[in-house]
Design an enzyme around this catalytic site. Structure first.
Site, PDB file in Angstrom:
ATOM      1  CG  ASP A 157     -74.224   6.939  59.397  1.00  0.00           C
ATOM      2  OD1 ASP A 157     -75.259   8.118  58.812  1.00  0.00           O
ATOM      3  OD2 ASP A 157     -73.558   6.731  59.355  1.00  0.00           O
TER       4      ASP A 157
ATOM      5  N   GLY B 101     -80.479  14.219  53.936  1.00  0.00           N
ATOM      6  CA  GLY B 101     -80.625  14.013  55.012  1.00  0.00           C
ATOM      7  C   GLY B 101     -79.584  13.449  56.140  1.00  0.00           C
ATOM      8  NE  ARG B 102     -74.269  12.565  52.685  1.00  0.00           N
ATOM      9  CZ  ARG B 102     -73.576  11.755  52.249  1.00  0.00           C
ATOM     10  NH1 ARG B 102     -72.380  11.323  53.310  1.00  0.00           N
ATOM     11  NH2 ARG B 102     -72.631  11.231  51.014  1.00  0.00           N
TER      12      ARG B 102
ATOM     13  CG  ASP C 292     -81.925  14.499  44.423  1.00  0.00           C
ATOM     14  OD1 ASP C 292     -82.412  13.337  43.174  1.00  0.00           O
ATOM     15  OD2 ASP C 292     -81.018  13.769  45.304  1.00  0.00           O
ATOM     16  CG  ASN C 293     -77.647  15.061  42.849  1.00  0.00           C
ATOM     17  OD1 ASN C 293     -77.808  15.598  44.092  1.00  0.00           O
ATOM     18  ND2 ASN C 293     -77.764  13.760  42.335  1.00  0.00           N
TER      19      ASN C 293
ATOM     20  CE  LYS D 190     -72.990  15.474  50.540  1.00  0.00           C
ATOM     21  NZ  LYS D 190     -72.244  15.736  48.580  1.00  0.00           N
TER      22      LYS D 190
ATOM     23  NE  ARG E 183     -80.830  20.206  47.392  1.00  0.00           N
ATOM     24  CZ  ARG E 183     -79.633  18.785  47.172  1.00  0.00           C
ATOM     25  NH1 ARG E 183     -79.473  18.382  46.757  1.00  0.00           N
ATOM     26  NH2 ARG E 183     -78.985  19.621  48.389  1.00  0.00           N
TER      27      ARG E 183
END
Length: 495
Positions: free
Chosen positions: A133, A100-101, A260-261, A121, A191
């Protein structure tokens, strides 16, 4: 792929050698797009030592070129930027996610034959941003730089940080904060959550494509196995058991061990609300979002096993045509995780206590020390390092009867092995760091940099953390636990 016409490439003499294999997978694994340019980039941290190990010469870039490159305003020759799709169980709840970023610029081939991801990142919104955002604040990016480089110096597998660039823009969190972009280096960004996404999006066929790619990229030696997908599960279990054991041996708390990590390569990834313990307390939690202590210090092995169970679920159709047999195979492997973890952990703890040999009572000896440390809330790092000194500290707690009784048993245990005391001392000094990134020192460096524009505090901290096992008098102040007024009780995710 066609890039935006206003995007300039950086000079070729930096040494980039891109070969973007992930972008050759089916396009449902990612979205193709460029980083969103920023207003006024300025490079504030460049990791020249890491760059050199990657075969890159950042000195070939001007100040302006380096800022443009690591902000995403310019693209290196051969880049093929994508945002990766993945899913994940976040604090036990499943969600479809994705970068997402972050933007993966591509895969760089190093002179020694490694393939590494180059990821930005904080590089702007993507199709996976949801309501985010797409940006990052400076302090969390500096935190990831500090902790990931400290982990590498400690010998713990980790993603690494190549650069931090300020954007000249503000991001809104609780308040308005200076924005930044971090350049992250990883063996890959595959992942457990990537496999969960494949299973949910394309079923068995998509999982097989991803598993074949993962085997080829990370574990080619397993491709000739009788059942390579089952071998993949067992290898990832082994890697993650070893990794989480190293976390606990250094007092590290990840803080957000979502699927996801959890990296398939076995690297520590995503340094959000992570921290190192000062006083030993096995129930320590730092993360402000971990309200129930799901990822507390002592629970990390259990949660890693839980995450690996989610990985195994995605691979079941590849194990055996019979679901019953596939489940039985997965359960056997997952049930072995505590034993594998314990083997790595006790092996590492023996080294911390100078033990070369194995005895049946070693687990009890180790547990005795940890119980005493818990009762007295002694500093985790300093207690182990104190055992490497010729004479114990003069603190009263090291003179009380329960510790002296334990110390006597430990000395008797050392005397029963053939190695001389000098070799035990060397083993302990090589496995008990003098310096860790203590929370109060990290926060001091982040505050100076993000609020005052002063990076000298951060640079000194990085220099100390680069040699964590060296007892250098110049950095003696980094050994000191925080005063009550300096203690950091919560860390934050940054999103």
């Amino acid at each position: 792929m066609t890039l935006k016409p206003d995007r300039q490439y950086t000079p070729a003499n930096v040494g980039w050698r891109f070969d973007n294999s992930y972008a050759r997978l089916p396009d449902y694994f990612y979205a193709q797009l460029c980083p969103v340019p920023v207003r006024a980039p300025q490079a504030v941290l460049l990791n020249h030592a890491l760059a050199e190990s990657l075969g890159l010469d950042l000195h070939a870039l001007s100040t302006e070129e380096a800022a443009a490159l690591f902000a995403g305003n310019a693209l290196p020759d051969g880049a093929q930027p994508i945002a990766q799709a993945y899913a994940g169980h976040q604090f036990g709840h499943f969600a479809m996610l994705g970068d997402g970023r972050a933007i993966l610029l591509g895969e760089h081939l190093t002179p020694d034959g490694r393939r590494v991801d180059i990821q930005l990142k904080g590089s702007g919104q993507t199709p996976f941003s949801r309501r985010g955002d797409g940006r990052a604040a400076l302090a969390p990016m500096l935190r990831e730089y500090i902790i990931s480089e400290a982990m590498h110096a400690l010998g713990i597998p980790s993603t690494r940080s190549l650069a931090v660039v300020t954007t000249g823009e503000q991001v809104r969190r609780e308040t308005m904060l200076p924005g930044a972009v971090l350049t992250r280096i990883a063996a890959s960004h595959i992942r457990v959550g990537t496999f969960e996404y494949a299973a949910g999006h394309g079923g068995k066929d998509a999982v097989k494509i991803l598993a074949d790619y993962t085997l080829q990229r990370h574990y080619p030696e397993l491709q000739a196995s009788e059942n390579p997908y089952f071998a993949l599960l067992n290898r990832v279990i082994e890697r993650q058991a070893a990794l989480v054991a190293q976390w606990l041996m250094t007092g590290f708390i990840h803080g957000v061990m979502n699927t996801d990590n959890t990296s398939i390569s076995g690297e520590t990834i995503d340094y959000g609300p992570c921290a190192f313990m000062d006083a030993y307390n096995p129930d320590t939690v730092f993360s402000s979002i971990d309200q129930n202590g799901r990822y507390r210090y002592r629970h990390q092995p259990v949660m890693m096993q839980w995450n690996l169970a989610r990985f195994a679920e995605t691979l079941l159709p590849l194990f055996d045509p019979s679901q019953e047999q596939a489940v039985a195979m997965a359960e056997e492997s997952l049930h072995a995780f505590p034993r594998i973890y314990q083997t790595h952990w006790i092996g590492g703890m023996r080294k911390k206590l100078g033990l070369f040999t194995e005895e049946e009572g070693d687990s009890e000896l180790i547990a005795g020390l940890l119980t005493w440390m818990d009762q007295h809330r002694t500093d985790y790092t300093n207690t182990f390092r104190a055992l490497t000194e010729p004479a114990l500290p003069q603190d009263a707690m090291f003179r009380e009867s329960s510790f002296m009784e334990w110390h006597s048993r430990w000395q008797q245990r050392l005397a029963r092995q053939p190695q001389p005391a000098s070799e035990s001392l060397q083993l302990m000094q090589a496995n008990n760091p003098v310096i860790i990134p203590r929370n109060h020192h990290v926060e001091e460096a982040l505050t100076a940099a993000s609020e005052q524009g002063d990076y000298t505090v951060l640079q000194r901290l990085l220099a100390a953390l680069a040699q964590p096992y060296e007892d250098d008098p110049e950095y003696f102040d980094y050994r000191t636990p925080p005063a009550p007024s300096e203690r950091v009780y919560q860390t934050f995710c940054g999103t």
